[in-house]
Motif scaffolding. Structure first.
Motif, PDB file in Angstrom:
ATOM      1  N   UNK A  23       0.832  -1.200   0.000  1.00 28.35           N
ATOM      2  CA  UNK A  23       0.000   0.000   0.000  1.00 28.35           C
ATOM      3  C   UNK A  23       0.872   1.257   0.000  1.00 28.35           C
ATOM      4  N   UNK A  24       1.928   1.257   0.778  1.00 30.19           N
ATOM      5  CA  UNK A  24       2.840   2.402   0.810  1.00 30.19           C
ATOM      6  C   UNK A  24       3.501   2.577  -0.550  1.00 30.19           C
ATOM      7  N   UNK A  25       3.906   1.482  -1.175  1.00 32.49           N
ATOM      8  CA  UNK A  25       4.522   1.539  -2.499  1.00 32.49           C
ATOM      9  C   UNK A  25       3.543   2.102  -3.523  1.00 32.49           C
ATOM     10  N   UNK A  26       2.282   1.692  -3.445  1.00 34.50           N
ATOM     11  CA  UNK A  26       1.272   2.183  -4.378  1.00 34.50           C
ATOM     12  C   UNK A  26       1.072   3.689  -4.212  1.00 34.50           C
ATOM     13  N   UNK A  27       0.996   4.157  -2.946  1.00 27.35           N
ATOM     14  CA  UNK A  27       0.817   5.591  -2.709  1.00 27.35           C
ATOM     15  C   UNK A  27       2.025   6.394  -3.195  1.00 27.35           C
ATOM     16  N   UNK A  28       3.212   5.854  -3.019  1.00 26.61           N
ATOM     17  CA  UNK A  28       4.416   6.539  -3.479  1.00 26.61           C
ATOM     18  C   UNK A  28       4.416   6.657  -4.990  1.00 26.61           C
ATOM     19  N   UNK A  29       4.027   5.614  -5.689  1.00 24.79           N
ATOM     20  CA  UNK A  29       3.957   5.670  -7.154  1.00 24.79           C
ATOM     21  C   UNK A  29       2.923   6.681  -7.622  1.00 24.79           C
ATOM     22  N   UNK A  30       1.786   6.749  -6.926  1.00 24.81           N
ATOM     23  CA  UNK A  30       0.758   7.726  -7.295  1.00 24.81           C
ATOM     24  C   UNK A  30       1.269   9.146  -7.078  1.00 24.81           C
ATOM     25  N   UNK A  31       2.006   9.383  -6.013  1.00 28.66           N
ATOM     26  CA  UNK A  31       2.577  10.704  -5.763  1.00 28.66           C
ATOM     27  C   UNK A  31       3.572  11.067  -6.855  1.00 28.66           C
ATOM     28  N   UNK A  32       4.397  10.115  -7.247  1.00 23.71           N
ATOM     29  CA  UNK A  32       5.367  10.373  -8.315  1.00 23.71           C
ATOM     30  C   UNK A  32       4.674  10.728  -9.622  1.00 23.71           C
ATOM     31  N   UNK A  33       3.576  10.065  -9.917  1.00 18.14           N
ATOM     32  CA  UNK A  33       2.835  10.348 -11.152  1.00 18.14           C
ATOM     33  C   UNK A  33       2.257  11.752 -11.123  1.00 18.14           C
ATOM     34  N   UNK A  34       1.691  12.168  -9.985  1.00 11.11           N
ATOM     35  CA  UNK A  34       1.102  13.501  -9.901  1.00 11.11           C
ATOM     36  C   UNK A  34       2.182  14.571  -9.935  1.00 11.11           C
ATOM     37  N   UNK A  35       3.352  14.315  -9.364  1.00 16.66           N
ATOM     38  CA  UNK A  35       4.430  15.296  -9.404  1.00 16.66           C
ATOM     39  C   UNK A  35       4.996  15.426 -10.816  1.00 16.66           C
ATOM     40  N   UNK A  36       5.032  14.346 -11.546  1.00 20.48           N
ATOM     41  CA  UNK A  36       5.548  14.399 -12.926  1.00 20.48           C
ATOM     42  C   UNK A  36       4.591  15.116 -13.863  1.00 20.48           C
ATOM     43  N   UNK A  37       3.315  15.135 -13.568  1.00 18.65           N
ATOM     44  CA  UNK A  37       2.340  15.814 -14.408  1.00 18.65           C
ATOM     45  C   UNK A  37       2.461  17.324 -14.294  1.00 18.65           C
ATOM     46  N   UNK A  38       2.886  17.807 -13.158  1.00 18.27           N
ATOM     47  CA  UNK A  38       2.915  19.260 -12.911  1.00 18.27           C
ATOM     48  C   UNK A  38       4.105  19.892 -13.508  1.00 18.27           C
TER      49      UNK A  38
END
Length: 61
Positions: A46-61
């Motif tokens: 779950x922590x790994x999944x949340x970290x990947x989602x954060x990375x995706x949102x940071x890369x979009x900006x």
């Protein structure tokens, strides 16, 4: 008393210690910590999944 008597006593003490540890580990008051420990591998996912989602949102900006 010879060495075999001491070996028998030692075996008995080790067996009692083993049974005591088993009793302690599987007793009712250890249920919650055991359940938490059993879910640790899934918490890492779950922590790994949340970290990947954060990375995706940071890369979009």
């Amino acid at each position: 008393m010879d060495i075999n008597d001491f070996r028998g006593i030692h075996t008995l003490l080790v067996m009692l210690a083993f049974l005591g540890i088993c009793w302690w580990a599987y007793s009712a008051h250890r249920k919650r910590p055991n359940d938490e420990a059993a879910h640790l591998p899934f918490d890492d996912d779950e922590i790994d999944r949340r970290t990947r989602e954060q990375d995706k949102t940071e890369n979009r900006q």
